[in-house]
Design a protein around this motif. Structure first.
Motif, mmCIF file in Angstrom:
data_model
loop_
_atom_site.group_PDB
_atom_site.id
_atom_site.type_symbol
_atom_site.label_atom_id
_atom_site.label_comp_id
_atom_site.label_asym_id
_atom_site.label_seq_id
_atom_site.Cartn_x
_atom_site.Cartn_y
_atom_site.Cartn_z
ATOM 1 N N PRO A 294 -8.363 1.396 -27.786
ATOM 2 C CA PRO A 294 -9.206 0.260 -27.448
ATOM 3 C C PRO A 294 -9.532 0.242 -25.962
ATOM 4 C CG PRO A 294 -6.959 -0.438 -27.797
ATOM 5 C CD PRO A 294 -7.023 1.016 -28.164
ATOM 6 N N PRO A 295 -10.517 -0.580 -25.578
ATOM 7 C CA PRO A 295 -10.855 -0.681 -24.161
ATOM 8 C C PRO A 295 -9.649 -1.096 -23.335
ATOM 9 C CG PRO A 295 -12.403 -1.935 -25.516
ATOM 10 C CD PRO A 295 -11.304 -1.452 -26.422
ATOM 11 N N GLU A 296 -9.624 -0.669 -22.075
ATOM 12 C CA GLU A 296 -8.530 -1.042 -21.178
ATOM 13 C C GLU A 296 -8.448 -2.562 -21.073
ATOM 14 O OE1 GLU A 296 -6.333 0.951 -19.658
ATOM 15 O OE2 GLU A 296 -7.253 2.601 -20.736
ATOM 16 N N LEU A 297 -7.249 -3.067 -20.840
ATOM 17 C CA LEU A 297 -7.060 -4.508 -20.745
ATOM 18 C C LEU A 297 -7.681 -5.088 -19.487
ATOM 19 C CD1 LEU A 297 -3.384 -4.831 -21.967
ATOM 20 C CD2 LEU A 297 -5.462 -5.380 -23.203
ATOM 21 N N GLN A 298 -7.703 -4.315 -18.404
ATOM 22 C CA GLN A 298 -8.234 -4.844 -17.159
ATOM 23 C C GLN A 298 -9.346 -3.952 -16.649
ATOM 24 O OE1 GLN A 298 -4.761 -4.914 -14.712
ATOM 25 N NE2 GLN A 298 -4.043 -6.817 -15.603
ATOM 26 N N LYS B 120 3.225 -12.858 -28.104
ATOM 27 C CA LYS B 120 3.503 -12.325 -26.765
ATOM 28 C C LYS B 120 2.866 -10.960 -26.524
ATOM 29 C CE LYS B 120 7.628 -15.066 -26.535
ATOM 30 N NZ LYS B 120 9.043 -15.139 -26.516
ATOM 31 N N CYS B 121 2.079 -10.504 -27.467
ATOM 32 C CA CYS B 121 1.434 -9.201 -27.329
ATOM 33 C C CYS B 121 0.359 -9.283 -26.246
ATOM 34 C CB CYS B 121 0.815 -8.798 -28.666
ATOM 35 S SG CYS B 121 0.159 -7.137 -28.668
ATOM 36 N N PRO B 122 0.374 -8.365 -25.262
ATOM 37 C CA PRO B 122 -0.567 -8.452 -24.142
ATOM 38 C C PRO B 122 -1.951 -7.859 -24.451
ATOM 39 C CG PRO B 122 0.908 -6.624 -23.786
ATOM 40 C CD PRO B 122 1.348 -7.296 -25.057
ATOM 41 N N CYS B 123 -2.392 -7.979 -25.692
ATOM 42 C CA CYS B 123 -3.734 -7.540 -26.057
ATOM 43 C C CYS B 123 -4.245 -8.495 -27.126
ATOM 44 C CB CYS B 123 -3.714 -6.096 -26.578
ATOM 45 S SG CYS B 123 -3.057 -5.911 -28.233
ATOM 46 N N PRO B 124 -5.527 -8.475 -27.396
ATOM 47 C CA PRO B 124 -6.041 -9.336 -28.472
ATOM 48 C C PRO B 124 -5.352 -9.014 -29.796
ATOM 49 C CG PRO B 124 -7.841 -8.408 -27.187
ATOM 50 C CD PRO B 124 -6.588 -7.719 -26.736
ATOM 51 N N SER B 125 -4.990 -10.043 -30.544
ATOM 52 C CA SER B 125 -4.285 -9.812 -31.807
ATOM 53 C C SER B 125 -5.127 -9.012 -32.789
ATOM 54 C CB SER B 125 -3.850 -11.140 -32.430
ATOM 55 O OG SER B 125 -4.987 -11.910 -32.774
ATOM 56 N N SER B 126 -6.433 -9.038 -32.630
ATOM 57 C CA SER B 126 -7.290 -8.274 -33.542
ATOM 58 C C SER B 126 -7.113 -6.764 -33.363
ATOM 59 C CB SER B 126 -8.754 -8.660 -33.339
ATOM 60 O OG SER B 126 -9.173 -8.339 -32.032
ATOM 61 N N TRP B 127 -6.528 -6.343 -32.266
ATOM 62 C CA TRP B 127 -6.277 -4.911 -32.053
ATOM 63 C C TRP B 127 -5.079 -4.423 -32.854
ATOM 64 C CZ3 TRP B 127 -6.709 -3.684 -26.110
ATOM 65 C CH2 TRP B 127 -8.023 -3.928 -25.684
ATOM 66 N N PRO C 240 -2.296 -0.308 -30.642
ATOM 67 C CA PRO C 240 -3.179 0.670 -30.000
ATOM 68 C C PRO C 240 -3.252 0.557 -28.483
ATOM 69 C CG PRO C 240 -4.464 -0.984 -31.147
ATOM 70 C CD PRO C 240 -3.026 -1.233 -31.497
ATOM 71 N N HIS C 241 -2.988 -0.611 -27.925
ATOM 72 C CA HIS C 241 -3.071 -0.761 -26.471
ATOM 73 C C HIS C 241 -1.974 0.008 -25.746
ATOM 74 C CE1 HIS C 241 -0.227 -3.791 -27.688
ATOM 75 N NE2 HIS C 241 0.130 -3.968 -26.432
ATOM 76 N N GLY D 279 5.229 2.049 -21.742
ATOM 77 C CA GLY D 279 4.356 2.754 -20.795
ATOM 78 C C GLY D 279 2.929 2.314 -21.068
ATOM 79 N N GLY D 280 2.040 3.233 -21.137
ATOM 80 C CA GLY D 280 0.654 2.906 -21.432
ATOM 81 C C GLY D 280 -0.152 4.167 -21.595
ATOM 82 N N PRO D 281 -1.450 4.021 -21.816
ATOM 83 C CA PRO D 281 -2.300 5.177 -22.027
ATOM 84 C C PRO D 281 -2.264 6.180 -20.883
ATOM 85 C CG PRO D 281 -3.486 3.142 -22.511
ATOM 86 C CD PRO D 281 -2.161 2.777 -21.890
ATOM 87 N N ASP D 282 -2.001 5.720 -19.661
ATOM 88 C CA ASP D 282 -2.019 6.619 -18.510
ATOM 89 C C ASP D 282 -0.647 7.184 -18.174
ATOM 90 O OD1 ASP D 282 -4.730 6.148 -18.243
ATOM 91 O OD2 ASP D 282 -4.383 4.387 -16.978
#
Length: 196
Positions: free
Chosen positions: A36-40, A104-111, A145-146, A192-195
């Motif tokens: 998905p698109p980056e959060l920021q 508490k998930c730091p992304c939209p729940s739809s993801w 996915p985030h 971690g994250g995508p990067d």
């Protein structure tokens, strides 16, 4: 972890790297799917996507989550060298069934997609040194996915007698849903994250 000192029922919790498989291209099996698109910043905005595209993206996200949950079930069957495996039920869970995880998930729940898969497998303990047992298997898969990860909880419940199957099935389903309801990620940096 065994669920009870006097039982062979066990719970396994895993974090797996998400991988999407393109069924039409076998050579892409080791390539990661779209994230998905980056959060920021730098990601898509509401203006970039038409309502139809968002709906299609949601459908694809749900399908990828379903595919991942089913893949986990068959992977467990394969890794345990099950001689007879059957998928019994598969359903998408509602956000309310995993409130601590979703709130508490730091992304939209739809993801995020949440799945519960149940099935049976015929498995020998200790790689065939004992006669095979029928085992009920309940699997929860949260596709995140985030952070390009799948959070997986697997509950294995060996059946000593066939007549125990209905009660064990219901007890296992209730136990796993109870755990899912209390599931919480205390530190999302763990992934971690995508990067990273």
């Amino acid at each position: 972890v065994f669920t009870d000192r006097n039982s062979d029922d066990c719970l396994i919790v895993e974090v797996l790297q998400s991988v999407d498989i393109d069924p039409e291209e076998e050579e892409t099996a080791d390539r990661e799917g779209p994230s998905p698109p980056e959060l920021q910043g730098g990601g898509a905005t509401a203006e970039d996507t038409t309502p139809y595209d968002r709906e299609k993206e949601m459908e694809e996200r749900v399908q990828r989550g379903r595919d991942a949950a089913e893949l986990v079930f068959w992977d467990v069957a394969n890794s345990t060298e099950s001689t007879d495996s059957h998928l019994i039920t598969m359903r998408r869970l509602r956000d309310e069934e995993a409130p601590n995880l979703m709130e508490k998930c730091p992304c939209p729940s739809s993801w995020v997609t949440l799945w519960l898969v149940s099935g049976s497998m015929r498995i020998s303990k200790f790689r065939g040194t004992e006669p095979p047992l029928n085992v009920l298997v309940h699997i929860f898969v949260a596709r995140l996915p985030h952070v390009e990860s799948d959070l997986v909880m697997t509950l294995n419940m060996p059946l000593q007698r066939p007549e125990d199957s209905q009660n064990k099935y219901e007890d296992g389903m209730a136990m796993l849903l109870g755990l899912v309801k209390t599931l919480e990620v205390k530190d999302w940096d763990f992934f971690g994250g995508p990067d990273d």
